[in-house]
Design an enzyme around this catalytic site. Sequence first.
Site, PDB file in Angstrom:
ATOM      1  CG  ASN A  78      -0.443  -0.145   2.491  1.00 25.63           C
ATOM      2  OD1 ASN A  78       0.739   0.085   2.687  1.00 25.63           O
ATOM      3  ND2 ASN A  78      -1.251  -0.554   3.450  1.00 25.63           N
ATOM      4  CG  HIS A  79       2.793   3.155   2.615  1.00 23.99           C
ATOM      5  ND1 HIS A  79       1.818   2.466   3.316  1.00 23.99           N
ATOM      6  CD2 HIS A  79       3.775   3.409   3.497  1.00 23.99           C
ATOM      7  CE1 HIS A  79       2.204   2.327   4.574  1.00 23.99           C
ATOM      8  NE2 HIS A  79       3.385   2.890   4.705  1.00 23.99           N
TER       9      HIS A  79
END
Length: 152
Positions: free
Chosen positions: A93-94
């Site tokens: 997600n990051h």
Amino acid sequence: MELDELTARLIDRYQHGMPLCAEPYVEMAQDLGCSERELMACLQRLELAGALSRIGPVFDHCRAGASTLAALAVPAERLEQVAARISRYPEVNHNYAREHHYNLWFVLTGPNRRHLEQILDELEKDTGLIPLDLPMLTAYRIDLGFALGVHP
């Protein structure tokens, strides 16, 4: 970036608690007293200014599967290439660079622990770098937000 009134109210009101409905931006615009078009333009300005990177839910990974924080010690000249490789995984997600021996950090979320291990093994084979795997042992909910004090 200087914040206009709508931007400040948007940030203040919607750091948490986006509407769960078919048209959340319409509902947000109504709540903020603007049009959906104005709201979307505001979000676009934030994104273009680098102040907004993502709009989306934060899941309790324990209820949805498995998650781990991972890091790699990447040679500086390969940092962008390896970060781009990691970002291709939908389970990431990051990822972000840090000033440390382990200079590239990322969060993996998947259906189960074995799935995450397969991704980490694949990354090790692809990059030649050994991931530092730091699964969460205890969850602490900090509910981070920064109230600007402009929303009633």
